[in-house]
Design an enzyme around this catalytic site. Structure first.
Site, PDB file in Angstrom:
ATOM      1  N   LYS A  13       0.831  -1.214   0.000  1.00 35.37           N
ATOM      2  CA  LYS A  13       0.000   0.000   0.000  1.00 35.37           C
ATOM      3  C   LYS A  13       0.868   1.268   0.000  1.00 35.37           C
ATOM      4  O   LYS A  13       0.645   2.160  -0.793  1.00 35.37           O
ATOM      5  CB  LYS A  13      -0.907   0.058   1.244  1.00 35.37           C
ATOM      6  CG  LYS A  13      -2.031  -0.944   1.263  1.00 35.37           C
ATOM      7  CD  LYS A  13      -3.021  -0.626   2.364  1.00 35.37           C
ATOM      8  CE  LYS A  13      -2.411  -0.604   3.751  1.00 35.37           C
ATOM      9  NZ  LYS A  13      -1.920  -1.908   4.239  1.00 35.37           N
ATOM     10  N   ARG A  88      -9.772   1.873   8.749  1.00 31.68           N
ATOM     11  CA  ARG A  88      -9.286   0.522   9.010  1.00 31.68           C
ATOM     12  C   ARG A  88     -10.333  -0.323   9.716  1.00 31.68           C
ATOM     13  O   ARG A  88     -10.070  -1.448  10.099  1.00 31.68           O
ATOM     14  CB  ARG A  88      -8.034   0.600   9.868  1.00 31.68           C
ATOM     15  CG  ARG A  88      -6.809   0.004   9.177  1.00 31.68           C
ATOM     16  CD  ARG A  88      -5.655   0.206  10.103  1.00 31.68           C
ATOM     17  NE  ARG A  88      -4.478  -0.531   9.769  1.00 31.68           N
ATOM     18  CZ  ARG A  88      -3.427  -0.019   9.155  1.00 31.68           C
ATOM     19  NH1 ARG A  88      -3.442   1.213   8.711  1.00 31.68           N
ATOM     20  NH2 ARG A  88      -2.355  -0.748   8.984  1.00 31.68           N
ATOM     21  N   ARG A 127      11.350  -6.320   4.748  1.00 33.87           N
ATOM     22  CA  ARG A 127      11.137  -4.877   4.503  1.00 33.87           C
ATOM     23  C   ARG A 127      12.090  -4.013   5.336  1.00 33.87           C
ATOM     24  O   ARG A 127      12.273  -4.237   6.528  1.00 33.87           O
ATOM     25  CB  ARG A 127       9.686  -4.537   4.844  1.00 33.87           C
ATOM     26  CG  ARG A 127       9.347  -3.083   4.671  1.00 33.87           C
ATOM     27  CD  ARG A 127       7.896  -2.889   4.434  1.00 33.87           C
ATOM     28  NE  ARG A 127       7.068  -3.119   5.602  1.00 33.87           N
ATOM     29  CZ  ARG A 127       5.745  -2.935   5.609  1.00 33.87           C
ATOM     30  NH1 ARG A 127       5.132  -2.558   4.504  1.00 33.87           N
ATOM     31  NH2 ARG A 127       5.047  -3.139   6.694  1.00 33.87           N
ATOM     32  N   ARG A 161      10.909  -1.841  10.813  1.00 35.12           N
ATOM     33  CA  ARG A 161       9.882  -1.293  11.703  1.00 35.12           C
ATOM     34  C   ARG A 161       9.674  -2.197  12.910  1.00 35.12           C
ATOM     35  O   ARG A 161       9.680  -3.412  12.765  1.00 35.12           O
ATOM     36  CB  ARG A 161       8.555  -1.171  10.937  1.00 35.12           C
ATOM     37  CG  ARG A 161       8.373   0.142  10.231  1.00 35.12           C
ATOM     38  CD  ARG A 161       7.194   0.155   9.303  1.00 35.12           C
ATOM     39  NE  ARG A 161       5.948  -0.347   9.868  1.00 35.12           N
ATOM     40  CZ  ARG A 161       4.769  -0.273   9.245  1.00 35.12           C
ATOM     41  NH1 ARG A 161       4.695   0.290   8.040  1.00 35.12           N
ATOM     42  NH2 ARG A 161       3.687  -0.749   9.797  1.00 35.12           N
ATOM     43  N   ARG A 172      -1.193  -8.318  13.282  1.00 32.12           N
ATOM     44  CA  ARG A 172      -1.687  -7.321  12.318  1.00 32.12           C
ATOM     45  C   ARG A 172      -2.561  -7.978  11.243  1.00 32.12           C
ATOM     46  O   ARG A 172      -3.555  -7.406  10.801  1.00 32.12           O
ATOM     47  CB  ARG A 172      -0.512  -6.564  11.690  1.00 32.12           C
ATOM     48  CG  ARG A 172       0.128  -5.583  12.683  1.00 32.12           C
ATOM     49  CD  ARG A 172       1.502  -5.124  12.233  1.00 32.12           C
ATOM     50  NE  ARG A 172       1.467  -4.350  11.013  1.00 32.12           N
ATOM     51  CZ  ARG A 172       2.510  -4.207  10.194  1.00 32.12           C
ATOM     52  NH1 ARG A 172       3.657  -4.794  10.453  1.00 32.12           N
ATOM     53  NH2 ARG A 172       2.402  -3.475   9.120  1.00 32.12           N
TER      54      ARG A 172
HETATM   55  P1  AMP Z   1       0.610   1.160   8.604  1.00 33.71           P
HETATM   56  O1  AMP Z   1       1.808   2.002   8.441  1.00 33.71           O
HETATM   57  O2  AMP Z   1      -0.567   1.633   7.795  1.00 33.71           O
HETATM   58  O3  AMP Z   1       0.884  -0.317   8.431  1.00 33.71           O
HETATM   59  O4  AMP Z   1       0.122   1.331  10.138  1.00 33.71           O
HETATM   60  C1  AMP Z   1       0.958   0.937  11.208  1.00 33.71           C
HETATM   61  C2  AMP Z   1       0.167   0.858  12.500  1.00 33.71           C
HETATM   62  O5  AMP Z   1      -0.388   2.152  12.812  1.00 33.71           O
HETATM   63  C3  AMP Z   1      -1.048  -0.069  12.484  1.00 33.71           C
HETATM   64  O6  AMP Z   1      -0.691  -1.420  12.734  1.00 33.71           O
HETATM   65  C4  AMP Z   1      -1.884   0.532  13.621  1.00 33.71           C
HETATM   66  O7  AMP Z   1      -1.360   0.190  14.890  1.00 33.71           O
HETATM   67  C5  AMP Z   1      -1.662   2.029  13.409  1.00 33.71           C
HETATM   68  N1  AMP Z   1      -2.674   2.590  12.490  1.00 33.71           N
HETATM   69  C6  AMP Z   1      -2.469   3.113  11.246  1.00 33.71           C
HETATM   70  N2  AMP Z   1      -3.615   3.531  10.699  1.00 33.71           N
HETATM   71  C7  AMP Z   1      -4.594   3.270  11.610  1.00 33.71           C
HETATM   72  C8  AMP Z   1      -6.008   3.439  11.631  1.00 33.71           C
HETATM   73  N3  AMP Z   1      -6.659   3.953  10.580  1.00 33.71           N
HETATM   74  N4  AMP Z   1      -6.669   3.059  12.752  1.00 33.71           N
HETATM   75  C9  AMP Z   1      -6.036   2.547  13.814  1.00 33.71           C
HETATM   76  N5  AMP Z   1      -4.706   2.321  13.851  1.00 33.71           N
HETATM   77  C10 AMP Z   1      -3.989   2.675  12.763  1.00 33.71           C
END
Ligand code: AMP
Length: 222
Positions: A13, A88, A127, A161, A172
């Site tokens: 993404k 989400r 990654r 990360r 996740r």
């Molecule tokens: P990402 O970088 O999109 O994979 O997001 C990393 C982490 O940030 C996720 O595993 C959640 O803990 C948090 N996060 C990101 N976007 C959201 C969202 N829309 N709602 C809740 N937690 C989020």
């Protein structure tokens, strides 16, 4: 255009969002990146978000929605935006609908990136991300940097990360299936979903995505 990007962790993404946003000339809004920026600036929001993120869980809706709303209201997002990682869950999707309705605007498409669970684990384990700019993403096997541990683009340090460890990835994925996947049906009911495979070279996936989004525009003209 106003687009939502959905897909499991490791679907690409972030990588595709950067390319599509550039191509479509709209800002890329990633709630994950916004949280990570808050963590590195050690804000109260960052401190709160970190505990949830490290465990692979979702940050509570109230703060997430407020943060996303604030970003979407910035002037650069008025002509359109590409949302990456938001909404989400269904209550975030409902909150987004409400927000858009109040502004008299609508989403144009929801791009769903499909990838198998095996591929997700392989992608995430390898990654590596640049400390200076999280849009500079590498993979130790698929897209290795020229010098190990160093970003090709800016020379920054590459790191894994905290939430890319195997255990956290499993959580996740579970969170994705139980909480995020239902938004695909939610948006299908609105006729917005365009599903594409995210397998294959990055360029090919971008081309596929642009085709899927363009189809929307062509449909609108008819
Ligand atoms: P990402 O970088 O999109 O994979 O997001 C990393 C982490 O940030 C996720 O595993 C959640 O803990 C948090 N996060 C990101 N976007 C959201 C969202 N829309 N709602 C809740 N937690 C989020």
């Amino acid at each position: 255009m106003r687009i939502v990007l959905v897909g499991p962790p490791g679907a690409g993404k972030g990588t595709q969002a950067v390319r599509l946003a550039k191509e479509l000339n709209i800002p890329h809004i990633s709630t994950g990146d916004l949280f990570r920026a808050n963590i590195s600036q050690q804000t109260e929001l960052g401190k709160l978000a970190k505990s949830y993120m490290d465990a692979g869980n979702l940050v509570p809706d109230e703060v997430t929605i407020a943060m996303a709303k604030d970003r979407m209201e910035q002037p650069d997002a008025h002509p359109g935006f590409l949302l990456d990682g938001f909404p989400r869950n269904v209550s975030q999707a409902e909150a987004l609908d409400e927000l858009l309705k109040n502004e008299g605007i609508k989403l144009d498409a929801v791009l769903d990136l499909e990838v198998s669970e095996d591929e997700v684990v392989k992608r995430i384990a390898g990654r590596r991300i640049c400390r200076n700019d999280s849009s500079h993403v590498f993979h130790v096997t698929y897209t290795p940097p020229k010098v190990e541990g160093v970003c090709d683009v800016c020379g920054g340090e590459l790191y894994q990360r905290d939430d890319d460890s195997e255990d956290t990835v499993r959580t996740r994925l579970e969170v994705y299936h139980t909480q995020t996947e239902p938004i695909i049906d939610y948006y299908k009911a609105q006729g917005l979903v365009r599903t594409i495979s995210s397998l294959g070279p990055v360029d090919e996936v971008t081309t596929r995505a642009l085709h899927a989004l363009k189809r929307d525009e062509d449909d609108e003209k008819k």
